[in-house]
Design an enzyme around this catalytic site. Sequence first.
Site, PDB file in Angstrom:
ATOM      1  N   ASN A  10       0.864  -1.067   0.034  1.00 38.23           N
ATOM      2  CA  ASN A  10      -0.032  -0.165  -0.141  1.00 38.23           C
ATOM      3  C   ASN A  10       0.966   1.280  -0.040  1.00 38.23           C
ATOM      4  OD1 ASN A  10      -1.768   1.937   0.495  1.00 38.23           O
ATOM      5  ND2 ASN A  10      -2.490   1.452   2.589  1.00 38.23           N
ATOM      6  N   TRP A  11       0.894   1.886  -1.284  1.00 38.71           N
ATOM      7  CA  TRP A  11       2.058   2.956  -1.389  1.00 38.71           C
ATOM      8  C   TRP A  11       1.224   4.160  -0.757  1.00 38.71           C
ATOM      9  CZ3 TRP A  11       4.057   2.825  -7.179  1.00 38.71           C
ATOM     10  CH2 TRP A  11       4.506   1.615  -7.324  1.00 38.71           C
ATOM     11  N   LYS A  12       0.201   3.991  -0.155  1.00 42.77           N
ATOM     12  CA  LYS A  12      -0.652   5.418   0.425  1.00 42.77           C
ATOM     13  C   LYS A  12      -0.314   6.451  -0.615  1.00 42.77           C
ATOM     14  CE  LYS A  12      -0.272   2.973   4.832  1.00 42.77           C
ATOM     15  NZ  LYS A  12      -0.275   3.068   6.264  1.00 42.77           N
ATOM     16  N   HIS A  96      -9.514   0.965   4.721  1.00 40.61           N
ATOM     17  CA  HIS A  96      -8.139   1.147   5.458  1.00 40.61           C
ATOM     18  C   HIS A  96      -8.553   2.130   6.857  1.00 40.61           C
ATOM     19  CE1 HIS A  96      -4.117   2.284   6.507  1.00 40.61           C
ATOM     20  NE2 HIS A  96      -3.685   1.376   5.727  1.00 40.61           N
ATOM     21  N   GLU A  98      -7.066   4.470   7.912  1.00 42.21           N
ATOM     22  CA  GLU A  98      -6.954   6.059   7.436  1.00 42.21           C
ATOM     23  C   GLU A  98      -7.769   6.397   6.758  1.00 42.21           C
ATOM     24  OE1 GLU A  98      -2.971   5.258   5.539  1.00 42.21           O
ATOM     25  OE2 GLU A  98      -2.410   4.796   7.594  1.00 42.21           O
ATOM     26  N   GLU A 166      -5.259  -4.975  10.579  1.00 41.73           N
ATOM     27  CA  GLU A 166      -4.237  -3.740  10.550  1.00 41.73           C
ATOM     28  C   GLU A 166      -4.468  -3.319  11.905  1.00 41.73           C
ATOM     29  OE1 GLU A 166      -2.301  -2.709   6.592  1.00 41.73           O
ATOM     30  OE2 GLU A 166      -4.080  -1.494   7.012  1.00 41.73           O
ATOM     31  N   GLY A 172       2.870   1.965  10.895  1.00 37.73           N
ATOM     32  CA  GLY A 172       3.397   3.355  10.768  1.00 37.73           C
ATOM     33  C   GLY A 172       4.437   3.464  12.229  1.00 37.73           C
ATOM     34  N   SER A 210       3.533  -2.350  10.346  1.00 40.45           N
ATOM     35  CA  SER A 210       5.025  -2.207  10.541  1.00 40.45           C
ATOM     36  C   SER A 210       5.592  -3.778  10.211  1.00 40.45           C
ATOM     37  CB  SER A 210       5.145  -2.191  11.992  1.00 40.45           C
ATOM     38  OG  SER A 210       4.862  -0.671  12.389  1.00 40.45           O
ATOM     39  N   GLY A 231       3.038  -1.018   4.268  1.00 44.37           N
ATOM     40  CA  GLY A 231       3.132   0.293   3.929  1.00 44.37           C
ATOM     41  C   GLY A 231       4.433   0.674   3.745  1.00 44.37           C
ATOM     42  N   GLY A 232       4.934   1.429   4.719  1.00 41.95           N
ATOM     43  CA  GLY A 232       6.518   1.786   4.448  1.00 41.95           C
ATOM     44  C   GLY A 232       7.273   1.000   3.847  1.00 41.95           C
TER      45      GLY A 232
HETATM   46  P1  13P Z   1       3.109   0.263   7.726  1.00 36.07           P
HETATM   47  O1  13P Z   1       3.465  -1.091   6.906  1.00 36.07           O
HETATM   48  O2  13P Z   1       3.721   1.389   7.172  1.00 36.07           O
HETATM   49  O3  13P Z   1       2.995   0.025   9.107  1.00 36.07           O
HETATM   50  O4  13P Z   1       1.507   0.567   7.094  1.00 36.07           O
HETATM   51  C1  13P Z   1       0.637  -0.695   7.254  1.00 36.07           C
HETATM   52  C2  13P Z   1      -0.588  -0.230   6.571  1.00 36.07           C
HETATM   53  O5  13P Z   1      -1.308   0.748   6.890  1.00 36.07           O
HETATM   54  C3  13P Z   1      -0.651  -0.861   5.234  1.00 36.07           C
HETATM   55  O6  13P Z   1      -2.066  -0.746   4.681  1.00 36.07           O
END
Ligand code: 13P
Length: 248
Positions: A10-12, A96, A98, A166, A172, A210, A231-232
């Site tokens: 997920n590149w956000k 998600h 977010e 999640e 993050g 994470s 994510g990251g």
């Molecule tokens: P991180 O891997 O950066 O913690 O993000 C997880 C995430 O929200 C993937 O959708």
Amino acid sequence: MTRRALIAGNWKMNMLRAEGEALAAALASGLKPGMAADLLVCPPATLLAPVSAVLAGSAVALGAQDCHMRDSGAHTGDIAAVMLKDLGAAYVIVGHSERRADHGEDDATVKAKAGAALAAGLTPIICVGETEAQRDSGEAEKIVGGQILGSVPDGASQSGIVIAYEPVWAIGTGRTPTVDDIAAMHAHMRHVAGRMLDGAGALRLLYGGSVKPGNAAEILALEDVDGALVGGASLKAEDFLAIAAAVA
Ligand code: 13P
């Protein structure tokens, strides 16, 4: 029942075109034949078309990060699931945390979006997860179970959807639940989803929050963890491929 692992990035809200194209190209060329996992990238909407072009002919799948619940109409700024399908997407993330937090999306909205995704021929990745306060008060399983019951669309099949756990506090932050806690939550999720889907032996359950090359192997080895939503660490080809390579 063997479930093929899915490692989803997920590149956000990251990456401009040149970076996104380069990352997609590095993943397409870094994917080893015979890998035990399917690879998926979910770039921001602006990069779906160029990344789709880079990934054409590769085994890396394309997904989006959100969709609208309707197919067309007066919804300025929104994107319909059929439009994502038209660009070459096979998956879409819905619900998600977010989006639940930033855009007030509730389970009913997420369910409608997941239903639109299914109708468009996409696989929705339905996200669930508790906040830190909910975990601390012992409610994590109740919250996540309720989100599954409220967010999985009617008529969904076990292999037609993916559910991602999640925990909000793990996203993050560099913090993750213990492997025992992840195992217990995923077993609970399979139990709850199984009641809705007439069994859940074929349902893929991802863990997200994470995930890094250093912790991927122990998380992905868990019986009810069928992949990761990253994510990251999905923004660096080397790290993302290392996570995928950690699937036994
Ligand atoms: P991180 O891997 O950066 O913690 O993000 C997880 C995430 O929200 C993937 O959708």
